[in-house]
Motif scaffolding. Structure first.
Motif, PDB file in Angstrom:
ATOM      1  N   SER A  26     -62.346  49.838  10.448  1.00  0.00           N
ATOM      2  CA  SER A  26     -62.798  49.896  11.944  1.00  0.00           C
ATOM      3  C   SER A  26     -64.297  50.055  11.835  1.00  0.00           C
ATOM      4  CB  SER A  26     -62.035  51.079  12.567  1.00  0.00           C
ATOM      5  OG  SER A  26     -62.052  52.302  12.251  1.00  0.00           O
ATOM      6  N   THR A  27     -65.163  50.549  10.762  1.00  0.00           N
ATOM      7  CA  THR A  27     -66.427  50.663  10.722  1.00  0.00           C
ATOM      8  C   THR A  27     -67.085  50.179   9.517  1.00  0.00           C
ATOM      9  OG1 THR A  27     -66.399  53.033   9.410  1.00  0.00           O
ATOM     10  CG2 THR A  27     -66.151  53.149  11.793  1.00  0.00           C
ATOM     11  N   ALA A  41     -61.513  41.799  -0.461  1.00  0.00           N
ATOM     12  CA  ALA A  41     -61.709  41.308   0.917  1.00  0.00           C
ATOM     13  C   ALA A  41     -61.280  42.298   1.657  1.00  0.00           C
ATOM     14  CB  ALA A  41     -61.188  40.059   1.206  1.00  0.00           C
ATOM     15  N   VAL A  42     -61.578  42.126   3.206  1.00  0.00           N
ATOM     16  CA  VAL A  42     -61.233  43.052   4.214  1.00  0.00           C
ATOM     17  C   VAL A  42     -60.793  42.475   5.209  1.00  0.00           C
ATOM     18  CG1 VAL A  42     -62.547  45.224   3.510  1.00  0.00           C
ATOM     19  CG2 VAL A  42     -63.408  43.608   4.970  1.00  0.00           C
ATOM     20  N   VAL A  43     -59.794  42.785   5.839  1.00  0.00           N
ATOM     21  CA  VAL A  43     -59.260  42.153   7.312  1.00  0.00           C
ATOM     22  C   VAL A  43     -59.570  43.374   8.288  1.00  0.00           C
ATOM     23  CG1 VAL A  43     -57.595  41.213   8.880  1.00  0.00           C
ATOM     24  CG2 VAL A  43     -57.397  41.089   6.431  1.00  0.00           C
ATOM     25  N   LEU A  44     -60.746  42.850   9.341  1.00  0.00           N
ATOM     26  CA  LEU A  44     -60.867  44.122  10.224  1.00  0.00           C
ATOM     27  C   LEU A  44     -59.898  44.486  11.225  1.00  0.00           C
ATOM     28  CD1 LEU A  44     -64.444  42.587  11.436  1.00  0.00           C
ATOM     29  CD2 LEU A  44     -64.018  44.268   9.667  1.00  0.00           C
ATOM     30  N   LYS A  45     -59.962  45.455  11.665  1.00  0.00           N
ATOM     31  CA  LYS A  45     -58.842  45.867  12.710  1.00  0.00           C
ATOM     32  C   LYS A  45     -58.885  44.879  13.808  1.00  0.00           C
ATOM     33  CE  LYS A  45     -61.854  48.114  15.865  1.00  0.00           C
ATOM     34  NZ  LYS A  45     -61.923  49.123  17.183  1.00  0.00           N
ATOM     35  N   SER A  46     -57.682  44.691  14.350  1.00  0.00           N
ATOM     36  CA  SER A  46     -57.542  43.822  15.495  1.00  0.00           C
ATOM     37  C   SER A  46     -58.235  44.306  16.677  1.00  0.00           C
ATOM     38  CB  SER A  46     -56.032  43.671  15.917  1.00  0.00           C
ATOM     39  OG  SER A  46     -55.373  43.194  14.521  1.00  0.00           O
ATOM     40  N   LEU A  47     -58.827  43.308  17.333  1.00  0.00           N
ATOM     41  CA  LEU A  47     -59.124  43.445  18.810  1.00  0.00           C
ATOM     42  C   LEU A  47     -57.748  43.052  19.553  1.00  0.00           C
ATOM     43  CD1 LEU A  47     -60.955  44.467  20.648  1.00  0.00           C
ATOM     44  CD2 LEU A  47     -62.031  42.269  20.834  1.00  0.00           C
ATOM     45  N   PHE A  48     -57.056  43.802  20.201  1.00  0.00           N
ATOM     46  CA  PHE A  48     -55.834  43.648  21.109  1.00  0.00           C
ATOM     47  C   PHE A  48     -56.475  43.373  22.355  1.00  0.00           C
ATOM     48  CE2 PHE A  48     -54.486  46.408  17.540  1.00  0.00           C
ATOM     49  CZ  PHE A  48     -53.229  45.785  17.323  1.00  0.00           C
ATOM     50  N   GLU A  49     -55.464  42.076  22.751  1.00  0.00           N
ATOM     51  CA  GLU A  49     -55.746  41.561  23.980  1.00  0.00           C
ATOM     52  C   GLU A  49     -55.121  42.625  25.097  1.00  0.00           C
ATOM     53  OE1 GLU A  49     -54.177  37.606  23.740  1.00  0.00           O
ATOM     54  OE2 GLU A  49     -53.412  37.762  25.994  1.00  0.00           O
ATOM     55  N   GLU A  86     -70.388  43.286  16.997  1.00  0.00           N
ATOM     56  CA  GLU A  86     -71.372  44.306  16.182  1.00  0.00           C
ATOM     57  C   GLU A  86     -70.781  44.550  14.883  1.00  0.00           C
ATOM     58  OE1 GLU A  86     -74.700  45.480  16.405  1.00  0.00           O
ATOM     59  OE2 GLU A  86     -74.580  43.618  17.802  1.00  0.00           O
ATOM     60  N   LEU A  87     -69.395  44.851  14.847  1.00  0.00           N
ATOM     61  CA  LEU A  87     -68.858  45.389  13.743  1.00  0.00           C
ATOM     62  C   LEU A  87     -68.796  44.212  12.591  1.00  0.00           C
ATOM     63  CD1 LEU A  87     -66.958  47.206  12.253  1.00  0.00           C
ATOM     64  CD2 LEU A  87     -64.935  46.219  13.277  1.00  0.00           C
ATOM     65  N   ILE A  88     -68.519  43.060  12.998  1.00  0.00           N
ATOM     66  CA  ILE A  88     -68.511  42.104  12.067  1.00  0.00           C
ATOM     67  C   ILE A  88     -69.970  41.929  11.617  1.00  0.00           C
ATOM     68  CG2 ILE A  88     -68.497  39.385  11.741  1.00  0.00           C
ATOM     69  CD1 ILE A  88     -66.586  39.440  14.041  1.00  0.00           C
ATOM     70  N   LYS A  89     -71.093  41.891  12.406  1.00  0.00           N
ATOM     71  CA  LYS A  89     -72.497  41.864  11.901  1.00  0.00           C
ATOM     72  C   LYS A  89     -72.795  42.768  11.037  1.00  0.00           C
ATOM     73  CE  LYS A  89     -74.045  39.079  15.977  1.00  0.00           C
ATOM     74  NZ  LYS A  89     -74.560  39.448  17.384  1.00  0.00           N
ATOM     75  N   ALA A 115     -63.204  33.408  19.366  1.00  0.00           N
ATOM     76  CA  ALA A 115     -63.034  32.950  18.209  1.00  0.00           C
ATOM     77  C   ALA A 115     -64.345  32.215  17.739  1.00  0.00           C
ATOM     78  CB  ALA A 115     -61.957  31.805  17.899  1.00  0.00           C
ATOM     79  N   HIS A 116     -64.809  31.606  18.644  1.00  0.00           N
ATOM     80  CA  HIS A 116     -66.025  30.954  18.224  1.00  0.00           C
ATOM     81  C   HIS A 116     -67.229  31.874  17.966  1.00  0.00           C
ATOM     82  CE1 HIS A 116     -69.146  27.879  18.288  1.00  0.00           C
ATOM     83  NE2 HIS A 116     -69.782  28.367  19.328  1.00  0.00           N
ATOM     84  N   GLN A 117     -67.422  33.083  18.899  1.00  0.00           N
ATOM     85  CA  GLN A 117     -68.381  34.024  18.790  1.00  0.00           C
ATOM     86  C   GLN A 117     -68.077  34.782  17.459  1.00  0.00           C
ATOM     87  OE1 GLN A 117     -68.983  36.323  22.325  1.00  0.00           O
ATOM     88  NE2 GLN A 117     -67.574  34.923  23.552  1.00  0.00           N
ATOM     89  N   VAL A 118     -66.776  35.063  17.164  1.00  0.00           N
ATOM     90  CA  VAL A 118     -66.594  35.575  15.802  1.00  0.00           C
ATOM     91  C   VAL A 118     -67.081  34.844  14.574  1.00  0.00           C
ATOM     92  CG1 VAL A 118     -64.686  36.034  14.364  1.00  0.00           C
ATOM     93  CG2 VAL A 118     -64.586  36.835  16.497  1.00  0.00           C
ATOM     94  N   GLU A 119     -66.937  33.489  14.749  1.00  0.00           N
ATOM     95  CA  GLU A 119     -67.573  32.669  13.519  1.00  0.00           C
ATOM     96  C   GLU A 119     -69.100  32.803  13.677  1.00  0.00           C
ATOM     97  OE1 GLU A 119     -66.892  28.547  13.959  1.00  0.00           O
ATOM     98  OE2 GLU A 119     -66.854  28.224  11.909  1.00  0.00           O
ATOM     99  N   LEU A 120     -69.562  32.951  14.714  1.00  0.00           N
ATOM    100  CA  LEU A 120     -71.053  32.769  14.931  1.00  0.00           C
ATOM    101  C   LEU A 120     -71.775  34.297  14.254  1.00  0.00           C
ATOM    102  CD1 LEU A 120     -72.075  31.326  18.248  1.00  0.00           C
ATOM    103  CD2 LEU A 120     -72.255  30.293  16.139  1.00  0.00           C
ATOM    104  N   ALA A 121     -70.957  35.277  14.564  1.00  0.00           N
ATOM    105  CA  ALA A 121     -71.413  36.779  14.036  1.00  0.00           C
ATOM    106  C   ALA A 121     -71.182  36.706  12.649  1.00  0.00           C
ATOM    107  CB  ALA A 121     -70.255  37.465  14.789  1.00  0.00           C
ATOM    108  N   GLY A 122     -70.697  35.773  11.831  1.00  0.00           N
ATOM    109  CA  GLY A 122     -70.549  35.666  10.504  1.00  0.00           C
ATOM    110  C   GLY A 122     -69.246  36.173   9.686  1.00  0.00           C
TER     111      GLY A 122
END
Ligand SMILES: Cc1cc2nc3c(=O)[nH]c(=O)nc-3n(C[C@H](O)[C@H](O)[C@H](O)COP(=O)(O)O)c2cc1C
Length: 325
Positions: A26-27, A41-49, A86-89, A115-122
């Motif tokens: 998460s950080t 690799a890492v999988v970030l914590k989920s953002l829950f709907e 921000e976490l992704i970037k 999903a598109h924004q997540v891709e743009l964030a890297g």
């Protein structure tokens, strides 16, 4: 010198150990520590709907107009989403291992733009943590699988990074469902998510949380289905998850046909050092058994490779119990 690189869901990982989605990831600083310990690799914590809806819902009760409710809902959503981006970037800025974002979704349209924004964030890939609890007394198989397929297709149309689906076990036919996901574009599959486990406290007569962490006995189902799915579906990219606690568990998952493994409970219990310990022991085992790359033993014991594949299908304990009093 052994080569432990692996190809998973279109990504090249320096080794198959992925830190799974959870509070562990998460950080950016914590993630950097896993990278230093050797994680592939890492999988970030989920953002829950659901989490976003709950938060905006609790604020909404305090307001009295539907216009205000809409505003609060949109504000909370935008705030949560921008924190996630921000976490992704920030993570991408300080880490070089692949960073996989995790979206928890059960409604088709909500996350498509995100999903598109997540891709743009890297983010290097997206793991879709799709789950809904179907408790209707009438089971509609088509409608049930359509939820997964529709979300997957929409996200695939929206992004060009790999899209991975993390599933639970609650399908009538797991290989058939995974095949459908692959046909509809899933680049990788995580077998399996382990969900919140309810328990009952008979003293307080309340529903409480069961074991938050998995243990070794949870590995059997992971191995069984990894072996069957990898043996039946050509070129499927699987990350085994649930019940992986030491280097031997990792080797077993690779022998069953996994391309990678996701680990959470063991890291919570033993700290990031367990990552380097697992890698060192796995490399030693490979040297001793003279396997110099993962591809030399990956899937060697899957459903298609062993003489008695029914070993993976056996469900009853007949033989065991017939020899016991
Ligand atoms: C405290 C905790 C938080 C978790 N949070 C998430 C999450 O946000 N998203 C997700 O897809 N899985 C989540 N999981 C599930 C893990 O990613 C993983 O699938 C599960 O714990 C099984 O792996 P393990 O046996 O290595 O623990 C969480 C698990 C734990 C224990």
């Amino acid at each position: 010198m052994v080569d432990i690189r692996t190809e998973y869901a279109g990504l090249t990982l320096r080794n198959p150990l992925i830190v799974g989605s959870s509070g562990l990831t998460s950080t950016p600083d914590k993630i950097k520590e896993y990278e230093k310990s050797g994680a592939g690799a890492v999988v970030l914590k989920s953002l829950f709907e659901e989490q976003i809806e709950m938060q905006s819902g609790s604020l909404w009760k305090e307001s009295d107009s539907s216009e205000a409710a809409d505003y609060i809902h949109e504000y909370v959503k935008a705030d949560q989403i921008s924190r996630y981006l921000e976490l992704i970037k920030k993570t991408k800025a300080i880490c070089s291992i692949p960073v996989i974002a995790s979206l928890n979704c059960y409604k088709m349209d909500v996350w498509i733009d995100f999903a598109h924004q997540v891709e743009l964030a890297g983010a290097d890939a997206i793991e879709l943590n799709i789950y809904f609890m179907d408790t209707d007394l009438i089971y509609d198989h088509e409608a049930n699988s359509a939820v997964y397929i529709n979300i997957l297709r929409k996200v695939k149309e929206t992004v060009s990074i790999p899209v991975i689906v993390k599933t639970g076990k609650s399908f009538a036919n797991i290989p058939a469902m995974i095949r459908l996901l692959k046909i509809n574009g899933a680049d990788g599959i995580v077998l399996f998510n382990r969900f919140y486990q309810p328990d009952i406290n008979i003293n307080t007569m309340q529903i409480v949380s069961g074991n938050v962490f998995s243990n070794h006995s949870d590995l059997s189902d992971t191995l069984r289905w990894t072996a069957i799915v990898s043996g039946k579906i050509q070129d499927i990219s699987i990350a085994a998850s649930t019940g992986i606690h030491d280097w031997e568990d990792v080797v077993k998952c690779l022998l069953a046909g996994a391309s990678a493994v996701e680990i959470v409970s063991a890291i919570y219990m033993h700290g990031p050092e367990i990552i380097s310990q697992i890698l060192t022991c796995m490399e030693e085992w490979m040297n001793q058994t003279q396997y110099y790359s993962l591809s030399q033993f990956k899937g060697k014991l899957n459903y298609a490779q062993i003489e008695s594949p029914n070993m993976y299908e056996r469900a009853q304990f007949m033989k065991y119990f017939s020899n016991r009093d």
